[in-house]
Scaffold this active site. Structure first.
Site, PDB file in Angstrom:
ATOM      1  N   ASP A  22       0.831  -1.211   0.000  1.00 58.49           N
ATOM      2  CA  ASP A  22       0.000   0.000   0.000  1.00 58.49           C
ATOM      3  C   ASP A  22       0.866   1.262   0.000  1.00 58.49           C
ATOM      4  O   ASP A  22       1.945   1.278   0.602  1.00 58.49           O
ATOM      5  CB  ASP A  22      -0.897  -0.028   1.246  1.00 58.49           C
ATOM      6  CG  ASP A  22      -2.038   0.973   1.143  1.00 58.49           C
ATOM      7  OD1 ASP A  22      -2.306   1.474   0.033  1.00 58.49           O
ATOM      8  OD2 ASP A  22      -2.660   1.257   2.180  1.00 58.49           O
ATOM      9  N   GLY A  25       0.023   5.324  -4.492  1.00 60.64           N
ATOM     10  CA  GLY A  25      -0.637   6.557  -4.916  1.00 60.64           C
ATOM     11  C   GLY A  25      -0.096   7.752  -4.143  1.00 60.64           C
ATOM     12  O   GLY A  25       0.237   8.794  -4.736  1.00 60.64           O
ATOM     13  N   HIS A  39       2.791   3.237  -8.907  1.00 58.73           N
ATOM     14  CA  HIS A  39       2.644   1.792  -9.135  1.00 58.73           C
ATOM     15  C   HIS A  39       3.884   1.242  -9.854  1.00 58.73           C
ATOM     16  O   HIS A  39       4.346   0.144  -9.547  1.00 58.73           O
ATOM     17  CB  HIS A  39       1.390   1.497  -9.960  1.00 58.73           C
ATOM     18  CG  HIS A  39       0.107   1.858  -9.247  1.00 58.73           C
ATOM     19  ND1 HIS A  39      -0.147   1.505  -7.942  1.00 58.73           N
ATOM     20  CD2 HIS A  39      -1.000   2.549  -9.661  1.00 58.73           C
ATOM     21  CE1 HIS A  39      -1.350   1.946  -7.574  1.00 58.73           C
ATOM     22  NE2 HIS A  39      -1.879   2.593  -8.606  1.00 58.73           N
ATOM     23  N   LEU A 133      11.521 -19.995  -5.251  1.00 60.20           N
ATOM     24  CA  LEU A 133      10.506 -19.197  -4.548  1.00 60.20           C
ATOM     25  C   LEU A 133       9.144 -19.304  -5.235  1.00 60.20           C
ATOM     26  O   LEU A 133       9.053 -19.174  -6.464  1.00 60.20           O
ATOM     27  CB  LEU A 133      10.940 -17.717  -4.558  1.00 60.20           C
ATOM     28  CG  LEU A 133       9.935 -16.708  -4.000  1.00 60.20           C
ATOM     29  CD1 LEU A 133       9.916 -16.729  -2.474  1.00 60.20           C
ATOM     30  CD2 LEU A 133      10.236 -15.291  -4.487  1.00 60.20           C
TER      31      LEU A 133
END
Ligand code: FPP
Length: 244
Positions: A22, A25, A39, A133
Site C-alpha cells: 500500500d 498513490g 505503481h 521461490l
C-alpha cells in the site's frame, strides 16, 4: 529436517510472507506525479523484496497487486494497472524464470481482458515446475471471493465443508498459511486480503509507502517477527511441549 528449513527455524524466519503493497498513490502524489508512476516504482520495490526473499531462502511470498474492490478506481488507473502487469511480466519474466521462481496468480479471471488472462496463464504454465521461490500474485483477488468460490466448488461436487476441505479448496493451496503479513502505507487493516489464511498470521505494519520499502525494511519486519511468541491459541510457547 531439510537444511533450508533448519536454517530458517534457527533464524526464526517465516516460511511464508504476505504483503499488502500500500502507498503507491501517496508516494506519487507527494512528488506531483501521476498515481501510475507510484505503481511503476512499486514494481521496483517488489523486485527488491523478491530478491531479499531468495537470499534468505524464504520459500513463499504472496503479494496483493489488485483487489476485487480496485475496480472502483478511476478507469485510467485500472487500465494502467492492467497494462503494468502485462509490461512488467514481459520485461521481468526471463529473469524470474531463470531464478527458478514459480509464478501463480490468485484471484478471479472474470472481468480481466483476455490479453491479461493469457499473459497470466502463460507465466503460470511456464513456471509450474520451477523449484524456487513461489510468488503468489493476488490479482482481481478478494478474501471473501476466495472463501465463497472454495465453498461453492465443494458444494457443487457434494463434498463436506470442513476446515481441511476448505483449506485445500482455497486459491492459496497447497501453500501454507502466511506466517507474517506485512502492510505498508501506515494503514492498519486487512482490506479483504487472505481472510481465512491469515487467521494466525503475525501482523506487521510499516509506515513506509510501498515504493520506499526495501530489503532493509524487510529485515526490520523479520527482526520484529523473530522476537514474537506465536501461541496459536495456547497459553505460552512452553505449553507446546507439554500435554494439551
Ligand atoms: C495500493 O496502493 C497498491 C495497489 C492497488 C497496486 C499494487 C501494485 C503494484 C505494487 C504493482 C506491482 C504489481 C505487479 C505484479 C505488476 P494505493 O494505490 O492504494 O496507494 P495509496 O493508498 O497511497 O493511494
Amino acid at each position: 529436517m531439510p537444511a533450508k528449513s533448519a536454517k530458517r527455524a534457527a533464524h526464526r524466519l517465516p516460511a511464508h510472507i504476505a504483503i499488502v503493497m500500500d502507498g503507491n498513490g501517496r508516494w506519487a502524489q507527494q512528488r506531483h506525479l501521476p498515481r501510475l508512476a507510484g505503481h511503476r516504482r512499486g514494481v521496483d520495490a517488489l523486485k527488491s523484496v523478491i530478491q531479499a526473499c531468495i537470499v534468505k531462502d524464504i520459500p513463499v511470498l504472496t503479494v496483493f497487486a489488485f483487489s476485487s474492490e480496485n475496480w472502483s478506481r478511476p478507469k485510467t488507473e485500472i487500465k494502467g494497472l492492467m497494462n503494468l502487469i502485462r509490461v512488467a511480466l514481459r520485461k521481468e519474466f526471463d529473469a524470474l524464470h531463470k531464478q527458478g521462481i514459480r509464478l501463480r496468480f490468485l484471484g478471479s479471471r472474470q472481468g480481466l481482458e483476455p490479453g491479461v488472462c493469457a499473459v497470466l496463464d502463460q507465466a503460470e504454465c511456464a513456471t509450474e515446475s520451477n523449484p524456487g521461490l513461489v510468488l503468489n500474485v493476488c490479482f482481481n483477488y478478494g478474501g471473501r471471493w476466495d472463501i465463497v468460490d472454495a465453498a461453492s466448488r465443494l458444494a457443487a461436487t457434494g463434498q463436506a465443508i470442513t476446515e481441511s476441505s476448505m483449506q485445500a479448496a482455497l486459491s492459496l493451496a497447497p501453500c501454507p498459511d502466511p506466517d507474517l503479513l506485512i502492510r505498508t502505507g501506515d494503514e492498519h487493516r486487512l482490506s479483504n486480503f487472505l481472510l481465512w489464511q491469515c487467521a494466525y498470521s503475525e501482523l506487521y505494519f510499516s509506515p513506509l509507502l510501498w515504493p520506499d520499502f526495501d530489503a532493509a525494511a524487510l529485515d526490520a519486519a523479520l527482526a520484529d517477527y523473530a522476537a514474537r511468541e506465536r501461541r496459536f491459541g495456547r497459553t505460552s510457547a512452553a505449553a507446546v511441549a507439554g500435554p494439551v
